[in-house]
Design an enzyme around this catalytic site. Structure first.
Site, PDB file in Angstrom:
ATOM      1  N   CYS A   2       0.849  -1.190   0.000  1.00 52.95           N
ATOM      2  CA  CYS A   2       0.000   0.000   0.000  1.00 52.95           C
ATOM      3  C   CYS A   2       0.879   1.233   0.000  1.00 52.95           C
ATOM      4  O   CYS A   2       2.087   1.149   0.171  1.00 52.95           O
ATOM      5  CB  CYS A   2      -0.874   0.035   1.245  1.00 52.95           C
ATOM      6  SG  CYS A   2      -1.949  -1.393   1.400  1.00 52.95           S
ATOM      7  N   GLY A  28      -1.190   0.677  -4.835  1.00 51.40           N
ATOM      8  CA  GLY A  28      -2.494   0.134  -4.444  1.00 51.40           C
ATOM      9  C   GLY A  28      -3.584   0.770  -5.268  1.00 51.40           C
ATOM     10  O   GLY A  28      -3.679   1.997  -5.317  1.00 51.40           O
ATOM     11  N   ASN A 101       1.109   0.156   5.780  1.00 49.62           N
ATOM     12  CA  ASN A 101       1.614  -0.592   4.632  1.00 49.62           C
ATOM     13  C   ASN A 101       2.384  -1.791   5.157  1.00 49.62           C
ATOM     14  O   ASN A 101       3.323  -1.623   5.934  1.00 49.62           O
ATOM     15  CB  ASN A 101       2.526   0.303   3.784  1.00 49.62           C
ATOM     16  CG  ASN A 101       3.300  -0.473   2.717  1.00 49.62           C
ATOM     17  OD1 ASN A 101       4.404  -0.089   2.349  1.00 49.62           O
ATOM     18  ND2 ASN A 101       2.741  -1.547   2.206  1.00 49.62           N
ATOM     19  N   GLY A 102       1.972  -2.971   4.736  1.00 42.62           N
ATOM     20  CA  GLY A 102       2.683  -4.174   5.157  1.00 42.62           C
ATOM     21  C   GLY A 102       1.707  -5.231   5.631  1.00 42.62           C
ATOM     22  O   GLY A 102       0.507  -5.159   5.346  1.00 42.62           O
ATOM     23  N   TYR A 257       9.978  -4.448  -8.587  1.00 40.99           N
ATOM     24  CA  TYR A 257       8.674  -4.162  -9.183  1.00 40.99           C
ATOM     25  C   TYR A 257       7.888  -3.023  -8.526  1.00 40.99           C
ATOM     26  O   TYR A 257       7.388  -2.138  -9.213  1.00 40.99           O
ATOM     27  CB  TYR A 257       7.829  -5.444  -9.163  1.00 40.99           C
ATOM     28  CG  TYR A 257       6.364  -5.239  -9.460  1.00 40.99           C
ATOM     29  CD1 TYR A 257       5.928  -4.890 -10.743  1.00 40.99           C
ATOM     30  CD2 TYR A 257       5.393  -5.387  -8.463  1.00 40.99           C
ATOM     31  CE1 TYR A 257       4.578  -4.701 -11.011  1.00 40.99           C
ATOM     32  CE2 TYR A 257       4.045  -5.207  -8.730  1.00 40.99           C
ATOM     33  CZ  TYR A 257       3.636  -4.861 -10.004  1.00 40.99           C
ATOM     34  OH  TYR A 257       2.303  -4.665 -10.271  1.00 40.99           O
ATOM     35  N   THR A 303       7.164  -1.759 -16.034  1.00 42.79           N
ATOM     36  CA  THR A 303       8.277  -1.754 -15.087  1.00 42.79           C
ATOM     37  C   THR A 303       9.607  -2.235 -15.684  1.00 42.79           C
ATOM     38  O   THR A 303      10.662  -1.777 -15.275  1.00 42.79           O
ATOM     39  CB  THR A 303       7.886  -2.568 -13.824  1.00 42.79           C
ATOM     40  OG1 THR A 303       6.732  -1.939 -13.277  1.00 42.79           O
ATOM     41  CG2 THR A 303       8.977  -2.577 -12.782  1.00 42.79           C
ATOM     42  N   ASP A 365      11.141  -9.081 -18.809  1.00 39.27           N
ATOM     43  CA  ASP A 365      10.239  -8.605 -17.753  1.00 39.27           C
ATOM     44  C   ASP A 365      11.017  -8.491 -16.453  1.00 39.27           C
ATOM     45  O   ASP A 365      12.062  -9.121 -16.296  1.00 39.27           O
ATOM     46  CB  ASP A 365       9.019  -9.526 -17.590  1.00 39.27           C
ATOM     47  CG  ASP A 365       7.784  -8.730 -17.140  1.00 39.27           C
ATOM     48  OD1 ASP A 365       7.957  -7.576 -16.696  1.00 39.27           O
ATOM     49  OD2 ASP A 365       6.662  -9.256 -17.237  1.00 39.27           O
ATOM     50  N   ASP A 366      10.482  -7.670 -15.528  1.00 39.68           N
ATOM     51  CA  ASP A 366      11.169  -7.529 -14.240  1.00 39.68           C
ATOM     52  C   ASP A 366      11.049  -8.814 -13.426  1.00 39.68           C
ATOM     53  O   ASP A 366      11.952  -9.186 -12.689  1.00 39.68           O
ATOM     54  CB  ASP A 366      10.595  -6.341 -13.454  1.00 39.68           C
ATOM     55  CG  ASP A 366       9.086  -6.400 -13.348  1.00 39.68           C
ATOM     56  OD1 ASP A 366       8.410  -5.847 -14.226  1.00 39.68           O
ATOM     57  OD2 ASP A 366       8.576  -7.037 -12.404  1.00 39.68           O
TER      58      ASP A 366
HETATM   59  O1  LIG Z   1       3.830 -13.281 -13.665  1.00 36.57           O
HETATM   60  P1  LIG Z   1       2.750 -12.323 -13.297  1.00 36.57           P
HETATM   61  O2  LIG Z   1       1.869 -12.895 -12.225  1.00 36.57           O
HETATM   62  O3  LIG Z   1       1.990 -11.841 -14.492  1.00 36.57           O
HETATM   63  O4  LIG Z   1       3.422 -11.068 -12.571  1.00 36.57           O
HETATM   64  C1  LIG Z   1       4.520 -10.366 -13.067  1.00 36.57           C
HETATM   65  C2  LIG Z   1       4.100  -9.229 -13.984  1.00 36.57           C
HETATM   66  O5  LIG Z   1       3.225  -8.313 -13.273  1.00 36.57           O
HETATM   67  C3  LIG Z   1       3.830  -7.036 -13.182  1.00 36.57           C
HETATM   68  O6  LIG Z   1       3.340  -6.157 -14.171  1.00 36.57           O
HETATM   69  P2  LIG Z   1       2.097  -5.176 -13.956  1.00 36.57           P
HETATM   70  O7  LIG Z   1       1.163  -5.280 -15.110  1.00 36.57           O
HETATM   71  O8  LIG Z   1       1.476  -5.385 -12.613  1.00 36.57           O
HETATM   72  O9  LIG Z   1       2.705  -3.689 -13.858  1.00 36.57           O
HETATM   73  P3  LIG Z   1       3.718  -2.803 -14.723  1.00 36.57           P
HETATM   74  O10 LIG Z   1       2.914  -2.094 -15.777  1.00 36.57           O
HETATM   75  O11 LIG Z   1       4.292  -1.869 -13.714  1.00 36.57           O
HETATM   76  O12 LIG Z   1       4.765  -3.671 -15.330  1.00 36.57           O
HETATM   77  C4  LIG Z   1       5.316  -7.273 -13.407  1.00 36.57           C
HETATM   78  O13 LIG Z   1       5.933  -6.114 -13.939  1.00 36.57           O
HETATM   79  C5  LIG Z   1       5.308  -8.409 -14.408  1.00 36.57           C
HETATM   80  O14 LIG Z   1       5.085  -7.913 -15.706  1.00 36.57           O
HETATM   81  N1  LIG Z   2      -0.429  -3.926   0.857  1.00 35.83           N
HETATM   82  C1  LIG Z   2      -0.525  -3.483   2.067  1.00 35.83           C
HETATM   83  O1  LIG Z   2       0.375  -2.861   2.603  1.00 35.83           O
HETATM   84  C2  LIG Z   2      -1.810  -3.838   2.766  1.00 35.83           C
HETATM   85  C3  LIG Z   2      -1.977  -3.375   4.204  1.00 35.83           C
HETATM   86  C4  LIG Z   2      -2.943  -4.268   4.965  1.00 35.83           C
HETATM   87  N2  LIG Z   2      -2.360  -5.555   5.248  1.00 35.83           N
HETATM   88  C5  LIG Z   2      -4.239  -4.415   4.178  1.00 35.83           C
HETATM   89  O2  LIG Z   2      -4.490  -5.477   3.632  1.00 35.83           O
HETATM   90  O3  LIG Z   2      -4.982  -3.474   4.087  1.00 35.83           O
HETATM   91 MG   LIG Z   3       4.866  -5.711 -15.761  1.00 36.23          MG
END
Ligand SMILES: O=P(O)(O)OC[C@H]1O[C@H](OP(=O)(O)OP(=O)(O)O)[C@H](O)[C@@H]1O
Ligand SMILES: NC(=O)CC[C@H](N)C(=O)O
Ligand SMILES: [Mg+2]
Length: 507
Positions: A2, A28, A101-102, A257, A303, A365-366
């Site tokens: 978050c 988030g 957050n967490g 990421y 990313t 990909d990242d």
């Molecule tokens: O293997 P998966 O479960 O698909 O997860 C990994 C992917 O999800 C994320 O992208 P995302 O679309 O969330 O965001 P981005 O636009 O920042 O890359 C990350 O950058 C990878 O591309």
């Molecule tokens: N991603 C988060 O940091 C989530 C905070 C909290 N555990 C929630 O679910 O709201």
């Molecule tokens: Mg991505």
């Protein structure tokens, strides 16, 4: 993951909190909330949705006051019901609101303790409501009508000895000020900055430095692991280390990421760490794939773009943005539910056929987590006419669940769980797959701040920094939060009413 923001200002803070939340939106997308104090009264607006959809002019007008906190939510505990949107509020002592957050790893035990010791009721399944009540209970132990910095720090000392897990948090206490604290392992990020005005100094806390920058605050420093900072409503600043033992082990996935590239976390530029990841992975590809013919390097937006550009430069190959990202679709990984995540990949990314036709492409990909993105992207590259489709991941195989605030609760949902690279390669349909090694990933990030000797890397190596995670715990989290368990619970929760946010239903 978050995003959290808190400001003790000298003039209305509503717009600055809103703006801060919009640059933390990538942390988030499920819910957003702001709470301010004016005239000894809280004003709260929170609901499911993006920042731009949750706050209308009428809400902003009501969020008066020169002190406030805000939150954007990606649920990692409980449900995604609007009843669990943050900040949370509790009326005693004084009136406290909290943004977190967490993830707590001992939420159940704390809930039990709250009930038996303090007869405190927690109305949602959110771990953040538990954290707020633990803090409230500790602050309530002092009988003073006005608490001072020492009382605040004594309470956080207790919170830190009771709670385990990842928590970067900002609490706001009526008649007092803002109390920000970070877990003793520093898993989740938290920074603060200040700004001088004619009326005095204003302070701002945020998950990422980018929020300070866009709000015109000068970055001061990261909140240290186990540290608490208390800024009174008049702008007096106090800080203290409130944990007996601390280890600084920031979550490495923030760099892979989660965080924005223009943020600096624990003195490490996220952008620079991603470029370093590209250098290391590029060198590995040059070493291990000298037999492969690659014509072009193509990132999977968004990313991975900075990483892929660096790989292309190391390999001396052209870099082409072969996929166009629909700017109106958010991040797919942090969407709730596999169905939605799956559908969104094709809505989000579209191939430019001419960049693929007859070419040997290296897609970058990242990370590969569930494989939702990679499997579909490989298929799209083939449909666009690619000859060979190779795939490189800047993070190692994600094999273990995360329990500190990333929603990867179930090992079985991870494409690399219990599988070797060849098998994963077959499963995403690529002609070759290469992963960054964990030592290389750590070195890439650490290069920006060698003082950090440990990172939270559990999703790659199954080593959990808080030491309280065993297979039984992971089995429980899996049963509670795997995709099908979640969707059943979501249906039940959607009918539940909110206690403190009647305005949410008023449109
Ligand atoms: O293997 P998966 O479960 O698909 O997860 C990994 C992917 O999800 C994320 O992208 P995302 O679309 O969330 O965001 P981005 O636009 O920042 O890359 C990350 O950058 C990878 O591309
Ligand atoms: N991603 C988060 O940091 C989530 C905070 C909290 N555990 C929630 O679910 O709201
Ligand atoms: Mg991505």
């Amino acid at each position: 993951m978050c995003g959290i923001v808190g400001i003790v200002g000298k003039s209305p803070v509503n717009q600055a909190i809103y703006d801060g939340l919009t640059v933390l939106q990538h942390r988030g997308q499920d819910a957003a909330g702001i709470i301010t104090i004016d005239n000894n009264t809280f004003s709260l607006r929170k609901a499911n949705g993006l920042v731009k959809d949750v706050f209308h002019t009428r809400h902003m007008k009501r969020l008066q006051g020169s002190i406030g906190i805000g939150h954007v939510r990606y649920p990692t505990a409980g449900s995604s019901s609007s009843a669990e949107a943050q900040p949370f509020y509790v009326n005693s002592p004084f009136g406290i609101a909290l943004a977190h957050n967490g993830n707590l790893t001992n939420a159940e035990a704390l809930k039990e303790r709250l009930f038996t010791l303090a007869r405190r009721h927690v109305n949602t399944t959110s771990d953040s409501e538990i954290l707020l009540n633990i803090l409230a209970h500790e602050l309530g132990k002092s009988e003073k009508m006005k608490l001072d910095a020492e009382d605040m720090f004594a309470a956080i000392n207790e919170v830190n000895s009771l709670a385990t897990g990842g928590y970067a948090s900002i609490a706001m206490i009526i008649g007092h000020g803002i109390l920000a604290f970070r877990d003793p392992s520093g898993i989740r990020p938290l920074v603060f900055g200040k700004r001088e005005t004619e009326q005095g100094t204003e302070y701002m806390f945020a998950s990422e430095s980018v929020a300070l920058k866009i709000d015109g605050y000068d970055f001061v420093r990261d909140v240290a692991p186990g540290e608490a900072i208390y800024v009174t409503e008049d702008g007096e600043f106090h800080s203290q280390l409130c944990a007996k033992q601390t280890t600084h082990a920031p979550c490495i996935f923030e760099f892979v990421y989660f965080a924005r590239p223009d943020s600096v976390i624990d003195k490490m530029s996220v952008y620079a760490t991603r470029v370093n990841m590209g250098t290391k992975l590029g060198e590995k590809i040059a070493r291990e794939w000298s037999d492969k013919e690659i014509d072009v390097v193509i990132p999977i937006p968004e990313t991975s773009c900075d990483i892929a550009l660096e790989i292309a430069s190391v390999l001396d190959l052209p870099y082409r943005q072969g996929f166009v990202k629909n700017r109106y679709i958010g991040r797919t990984f942090i969407m709730p539910g596999q169905e939605m995540r799956k559908k969104s990949v094709r809505r989000k990314l579209n191939a430019i056929d001419s960049e693929f036709k007859g070419k040997n492409v290296l897609l970058v990909d990242d990370s590969i987590v569930r494989g939702t993105t990679s499997a579909q992207i490989v298929e799209m590259a083939r449909e666009a006419g690619a000859k060979n489709v190779y795939f490189a991941s800047a993070a190692p195989e994600v094999r273990f669940p995360n329990v500190y605030g990333i929603d990867m609760p179930s090992a079985a949902e991870l494409i690399a769980h219990g599988r070797e690279v060849e098998d994963i390669n077959a499963s995403i349909g690529s002609d070759g797959l290469i992963y960054q090694s964990l030592p290389d990933l750590i070195a890439a990030v650490r290069e920006e701040n060698p003082e950090i000797t440990r990172f939270e890397t559990s999703v790659f190596d199954g080593q959990y920094i808080t030491g309280d995670i065993d297979q039984n715990y992971l089995n429980r989290v899996d049963a509670l939060r795997n995709d099908s368990a979640k969707s059943t619970r979501e249906k039940a929760m959607s009918a539940s009413l909110e206690l403190h946010n009647q305005e949410a239903g008023e449109e």
